[in-house]
Design an enzyme around this catalytic site. Structure first.
Site, PDB file in Angstrom:
ATOM      1  N   LEU A 510       0.822  -1.210   0.000  1.00 47.78           N
ATOM      2  CA  LEU A 510       0.000   0.000   0.000  1.00 47.78           C
ATOM      3  C   LEU A 510       0.850   1.251   0.000  1.00 47.78           C
ATOM      4  O   LEU A 510       0.457   2.286  -0.539  1.00 47.78           O
ATOM      5  CB  LEU A 510      -0.925   0.012   1.226  1.00 47.78           C
ATOM      6  CG  LEU A 510      -2.017  -1.055   1.262  1.00 47.78           C
ATOM      7  CD1 LEU A 510      -2.776  -0.978   2.577  1.00 47.78           C
ATOM      8  CD2 LEU A 510      -2.975  -0.893   0.097  1.00 47.78           C
ATOM      9  N   GLY A 511       2.021   1.182   0.612  1.00 45.75           N
ATOM     10  CA  GLY A 511       2.864   2.361   0.678  1.00 45.75           C
ATOM     11  C   GLY A 511       4.169   2.064   1.380  1.00 45.75           C
ATOM     12  O   GLY A 511       4.374   0.970   1.914  1.00 45.75           O
ATOM     13  N   GLU A 512       5.058   3.027   1.364  1.00 44.10           N
ATOM     14  CA  GLU A 512       6.347   2.869   2.025  1.00 44.10           C
ATOM     15  C   GLU A 512       6.851   4.227   2.447  1.00 44.10           C
ATOM     16  O   GLU A 512       6.388   5.258   1.962  1.00 44.10           O
ATOM     17  CB  GLU A 512       7.351   2.192   1.088  1.00 44.10           C
ATOM     18  CG  GLU A 512       7.600   2.956  -0.212  1.00 44.10           C
ATOM     19  CD  GLU A 512       8.441   2.171  -1.184  1.00 44.10           C
ATOM     20  OE1 GLU A 512       9.359   1.475  -0.710  1.00 44.10           O
ATOM     21  OE2 GLU A 512       8.189   2.239  -2.398  1.00 44.10           O
ATOM     22  N   GLY A 513       7.788   4.205   3.376  1.00 48.35           N
ATOM     23  CA  GLY A 513       8.314   5.454   3.889  1.00 48.35           C
ATOM     24  C   GLY A 513       9.737   5.305   4.362  1.00 48.35           C
ATOM     25  O   GLY A 513      10.437   4.355   4.020  1.00 48.35           O
ATOM     26  N   GLN A 514      10.157   6.243   5.196  1.00 49.05           N
ATOM     27  CA  GLN A 514      11.551   6.309   5.611  1.00 49.05           C
ATOM     28  C   GLN A 514      11.952   5.127   6.474  1.00 49.05           C
ATOM     29  O   GLN A 514      13.083   4.660   6.422  1.00 49.05           O
ATOM     30  CB  GLN A 514      11.767   7.626   6.367  1.00 49.05           C
ATOM     31  CG  GLN A 514      13.215   7.924   6.721  1.00 49.05           C
ATOM     32  CD  GLN A 514      13.351   9.273   7.395  1.00 49.05           C
ATOM     33  OE1 GLN A 514      12.377   9.944   7.663  1.00 49.05           O
ATOM     34  NE2 GLN A 514      14.581   9.653   7.687  1.00 49.05           N
ATOM     35  N   PHE A 515      11.019   4.611   7.276  1.00 45.50           N
ATOM     36  CA  PHE A 515      11.385   3.571   8.233  1.00 45.50           C
ATOM     37  C   PHE A 515      10.684   2.235   7.992  1.00 45.50           C
ATOM     38  O   PHE A 515      10.924   1.289   8.722  1.00 45.50           O
ATOM     39  CB  PHE A 515      11.071   4.043   9.654  1.00 45.50           C
ATOM     40  CG  PHE A 515      11.854   5.256  10.057  1.00 45.50           C
ATOM     41  CD1 PHE A 515      13.208   5.196  10.237  1.00 45.50           C
ATOM     42  CD2 PHE A 515      11.216   6.471  10.226  1.00 45.50           C
ATOM     43  CE1 PHE A 515      13.933   6.315  10.600  1.00 45.50           C
ATOM     44  CE2 PHE A 515      11.923   7.605  10.585  1.00 45.50           C
ATOM     45  CZ  PHE A 515      13.291   7.522  10.771  1.00 45.50           C
ATOM     46  N   GLU A 517       7.203  -0.038   5.747  1.00 44.24           N
ATOM     47  CA  GLU A 517       6.242  -0.191   4.671  1.00 44.24           C
ATOM     48  C   GLU A 517       4.867  -0.508   5.241  1.00 44.24           C
ATOM     49  O   GLU A 517       4.738  -0.932   6.389  1.00 44.24           O
ATOM     50  CB  GLU A 517       6.676  -1.320   3.729  1.00 44.24           C
ATOM     51  CG  GLU A 517       8.021  -1.072   3.062  1.00 44.24           C
ATOM     52  CD  GLU A 517       8.510  -2.273   2.267  1.00 44.24           C
ATOM     53  OE1 GLU A 517       7.920  -3.376   2.425  1.00 44.24           O
ATOM     54  OE2 GLU A 517       9.469  -2.117   1.497  1.00 44.24           O
ATOM     55  N   VAL A 518       3.845  -0.292   4.400  1.00 42.81           N
ATOM     56  CA  VAL A 518       2.479  -0.676   4.739  1.00 42.81           C
ATOM     57  C   VAL A 518       2.009  -1.653   3.678  1.00 42.81           C
ATOM     58  O   VAL A 518       2.063  -1.353   2.481  1.00 42.81           O
ATOM     59  CB  VAL A 518       1.532   0.545   4.788  1.00 42.81           C
ATOM     60  CG1 VAL A 518       0.133   0.104   5.208  1.00 42.81           C
ATOM     61  CG2 VAL A 518       2.058   1.594   5.751  1.00 42.81           C
ATOM     62  N   ASP A 653      -3.224  14.923  10.009  1.00 43.28           N
ATOM     63  CA  ASP A 653      -3.256  14.634   8.567  1.00 43.28           C
ATOM     64  C   ASP A 653      -4.628  14.105   8.173  1.00 43.28           C
ATOM     65  O   ASP A 653      -4.742  13.111   7.453  1.00 43.28           O
ATOM     66  CB  ASP A 653      -2.162  13.631   8.207  1.00 43.28           C
ATOM     67  CG  ASP A 653      -1.922  13.561   6.696  1.00 43.28           C
ATOM     68  OD1 ASP A 653      -2.438  14.434   5.975  1.00 43.28           O
ATOM     69  OD2 ASP A 653      -1.239  12.624   6.249  1.00 43.28           O
TER      70      ASP A 653
END
Length: 797
Positions: A510-515, A517-518, A653
């Site tokens: 679904l998504g990823e980031g700095q630390f 993933e989802v 958010d």
């Protein structure tokens, strides 16, 4: 590509629109020519005729790729929504890249200008790489690309090993096959998990990789299948080399009948024939330490273009996860002994210079932060004087628990430097406000300093030490929680159970980031792991969709602590309109939290696929959503936020991208919208990274960095506007990011020149009035979520 190391003649393509869209213009972040490579014809579904090819001139280990569309200063708007990668080591055989779950298609771009980076897991070893745009419908595409990696100095082009086998451990299968091997039966050569740069864990039933089967990291064999007592692996290289060492990463869980090899015998071939005398090496058999380890074998400077090694069993099972070679004729090894001392002196000098530079940089950063904090204090004073607000104060301090502040007015004073490191183009709130004309001059003393616990409009204001900011897997903050609330929970255990990882089946990222993933996953047997007060409308044996937020195993200590705090907080959130934390996986890395996921996805995508009820919808035969359903969904969002505000939680958010849709228009508020590349355009980008959702943020959040329940109310007004417009456009779509920031300055000045979002076509006056109330300049004049929820309920009566 963008650095110019790859020459124009090494970039080719299947076709091109014109000379100005040739392959050489397909360099990431370049605007030369017409701004990108574009194939001659449109890309059709299931057609892989068009490609952009890069010749790296030698074998490279590639771990990351980047793509971008054609923007050309606003003239172009072509990009590849999806693409595949093919690679070759000799240009004769092309291999389709697949991820560790077997998927070939890579998610590409959603607009013409954003850069999208994708990790190649597993990485590829290749000289030639092709980017092949993919589409589910006929469309024009253009691409700019980049490759990230390093030269492959091992020189290994293939290995040939017996197929890995399956172990039965406590009745459960453990698959020890080489799942990413790119060889084929016809060619009998290839590379795979033994060269993917990933070493297996001590316990071979666990993996660095999420959502894979037990044994994934290792290739393993049992001695029952090899009467001669050894496994033979042959390695072929790009040329004849002078080999110094071979390193083999072995598992040694002797408690489960696995040990490193007891002996290896290697044969060398330099020309056509194999040498008659082999090299033999016997490592010390370890019956004490269960840790996996590298075993280093001296190759004694044998010259060879191929090596054949026989690894003898020391136990019932033998498992390898990585094999590497070092050769003395690599460019990095061509060093005369006479020059060694000079080299050492030069390296020491370079190290000393680097240490000095680092000390200077650190000192400058500390000094800069001290200046920034001082300027922020001065700026707050100046704002207080300029606004000529009343000087009344509230009897609140951190030491006085009898505060008269309302729960809806709790603040987080976190500045954005906590979200991402400051870059040269970074804009802090204190710098953003200096974009306004009246604050472009240097701040001067504005009189007496106010208490750090008060905002200038009289709202109680927590200092940074009083706030716990939960840093999620995206690298950004999710909920802001008063430290007092966190303290009340600090002595409590996590109120959710440990969930077996093997019951999770990966569906999509679904998504990823700095630390981290989802992931979207299916979970089996989830009913057994959740509270009795929460129920799924499914049978006991039916798998359920869940979102899994996973922290990377290499995340720093602060990120791990924040992740565990978020689990603790999320485990206490129990409301029908808040995404529920169902279970966790925290007994081993990677740390995971498992939350609900609604079958209809997020509200933004859900509404954009539908149309309002009416004559036009009947003619076009599209799926519709009625006004009463929109109002019902908005009421649920208000209810969920009412619950969060009652706990003094600040979401920070709130948007349709962070609201999930279930059956019968059920809405639940989530928090991982920031991690999705799909919504990167919704955030004010600093050096290509999503940071601030400025189109949803209140003026005081943007300019002063203050997040309160009142600023969440502002974001609710924007979310309500999105809902009533069916998410067909971004808020303030006619304004650039810079103009949005300038508009917040008009709210700050309050001279009636600020621009409000317009009343949607479907929106009655009563709902637009709610929106306008949410966007009032004075935070104290905005309605509470309790009031908003009540009004929305009454409007349904």
């Amino acid at each position: 590509m963008s650095g110019g190391q790859i020459q124009d003649e090494d970039i080719s393509a299947s076709s091109q629109w014109s000379e100005s869209t040739a392959a050489r213009y397909g360099r990431l972040d370049f605007e030369e020519g017409d701004g990108a490579w574009c194939p001659e014809i449109t890309v059709e579904p299931d057609s892989l005729k068009e490609f952009l090819q890069i010749d790296l001139r030698s074998l490279h280990f590639i771990t990351l790729v980047g793509t971008q569309g054609r923007h050309a200063g606003g003239i172009g708007n072509e990009f590849a929504q999806m693409y595949k990668i093919k690679y070759s080591r000799d240009s004769s055989r092309w291999i389709s890249w697949r991820n560790r779950q077997g998927k070939q298609v890579i998610e590409g771009n959603r607009n013409a200008y954003d850069i999208v980076l994708k990790d190649l897991e597993p990485p590829i070893i290749a000289r030639f790489v092709r980017f092949m745009p993919v589409s589910d419908h006929s469309m024009n595409v253009c691409m700019r690309v980049e490759l990230y990696g390093c030269e492959w100095l091992d020189g290994l082009v293939s290995y040939n090993a017996p197929a890995g086998e399956q172990m039965s451990l406590e009745g459960q299968p453990v698959h020890l096959n080489d799942s990413v091997y790119d060889g084929a039966v016809i060619y009998r050569w290839g590379l795979g998990q033994l060269t993917d740069g990933m070493c297996g864990l001590d316990d071979f039933t666990h993996s660095h990789v999420y959502n894979v089967w037990p044994g994934y990291d290792y290739v393993g064999w049992t001695n029952e299948s090899f009467p001669n007592g050894y496994v033979e692996i042959m390695f072929e290289f790009d040329r004849t080399r002078n080999f110094t060492t071979m390193k083999v990463h072995c598992n040694n869980m002797f408690m489960k009948h696995v040990k490193a090899f007891r002996q290896v015998v290697c044969y060398f071939r330099s020309e056509a024939d194999w040498e008659a005398t082999p090299l033999s090496f016997s490592p010390v058999v370890d019956d004490v330490n269960l840790s996996a380890r590298f075993v280093t074998i001296s190759m004694a400077n044998h010259m060879a273009s191929a090596i054949k090694c026989q690894f003898y069993f020391a136990e019932a099972w033998m498992m390898f996860s990585e094999i590497t070679f070092q050769s003395g004729d690599d460019p990095t090894h061509k060093i005369d002994d006479s020059n060694t001392r000079i080299l050492i002196v030069c390296l020491v000098a370079i190290i000393l210079i680097l240490v000095a530079i680092i000390v200077i940089i650190l000192w400058r950063q500390v000094w800069q932060k001290m200046l920034e904090k001082a300027s922020r204090r001065m700026l707050d004073d100046e704002l207080t004087a300029s606004l000529s607000l009343q000087s009344e104060t509230f009897a609140y301090s951190h030491n006085n628990p009898t505060s008269s502040s309302a729960p809806s007015e709790q603040e987080s004073s976190s500045t954005y430097e906590r979200i991402f490191p400051l870059g040269p183009d970074y804009q802090e709130p204190s710098q953003l406000i200096r974009m306004l004309p009246e604050f472009s001059h240097t701040s001067k003393d504005a009189g007496d300093m106010k208490s750090p616990h008060f905002a200038q409009d009289g709202v109680p204001h927590y200092a940074e030490a009083d706030i716990v900011n939960l840093q999620g897997v995206t690298g950004g903050n999710t909920y802001a929680v008063p430290a007092l609330t966190m303290d009340l929970l600090s002595g409590k255990d996590v109120a959710v159970e440990e969930f077996p990882r093997k019951l999770l089946t990966f569906k999509e990222k679904l998504g990823e980031g700095q630390f981290g993933e989802v992931h979207l996953c299916e979970a089996e047997g989830m009913k057994e792991f959740i509270d009795e007060d929460f129920s799924f409308n499914i049978s006991d044996n039916q798998p359920v969709l869940v979102a899994v937020k996973m922290l990377r195993a290499d995340a720093n200590k602060n990120a791990r602590n924040d992740f565990l705090k978020e689990i603790k907080i999320m485990s206490r959130l129990k409301d029908p309109n808040i995404i529920r934390l169902l279970a966790v996986c925290i007994c081993s890395d990677p740390l995971c939290m498992i939350t609900e996921y609604m079958e209809n996805g997020d509200l933004n995508q859900f509404l954009s696929r539908h149309e309002p009820e009416g004559q036009m919808a009947l003619i076009s035969n599209v799926t519709t959503v009625g006004y009463s359903d929109l109002r019902y969904m908005a009421t649920q969002i208000a209810s969920g936020m009412r619950y969060l505000s009652s706990l003094n939680f600040v979401h920070r958010d709130l948007a349709t991208r962070n609201c999930l849709v279930g059956k019968n228009y059920t809405i639940k508020i989530a928090d991982f919208g920031m991690s999705r590349n799909l919504y990167s355009g919704d955030y004010y980008r600093i050096q290509g990274r999503a940071v601030l959702p400025i189109r949803w943020m209140s003026w005081e959040s943007i300019l002063l960095g203050k997040f309160t329940t009142a600023s969440d109310v502002w974001a609710f007004g924007v979310t309500l506007w999105e809902t009533l417009t069916f998410c067909k456009e971004q808020p303030y779509s006619q304004l650039t990011d810079e103009q949005v920031i300038e508009n917040t300055g008009e709210f700050f000045r309050d001279q009636k020149r600020q621009i409000y979002l317009p009343q949607p076509v479907l929106c009655p006056d009563s709902l637009y009035k709610i929106m306008l109330c949410c966007w009032r300049r004075n935070t104290k004049e905005r309605p509470s979520f309790q009031e908003i929820h009540r009004v929305l309920l009454e409007s349904q009566a």
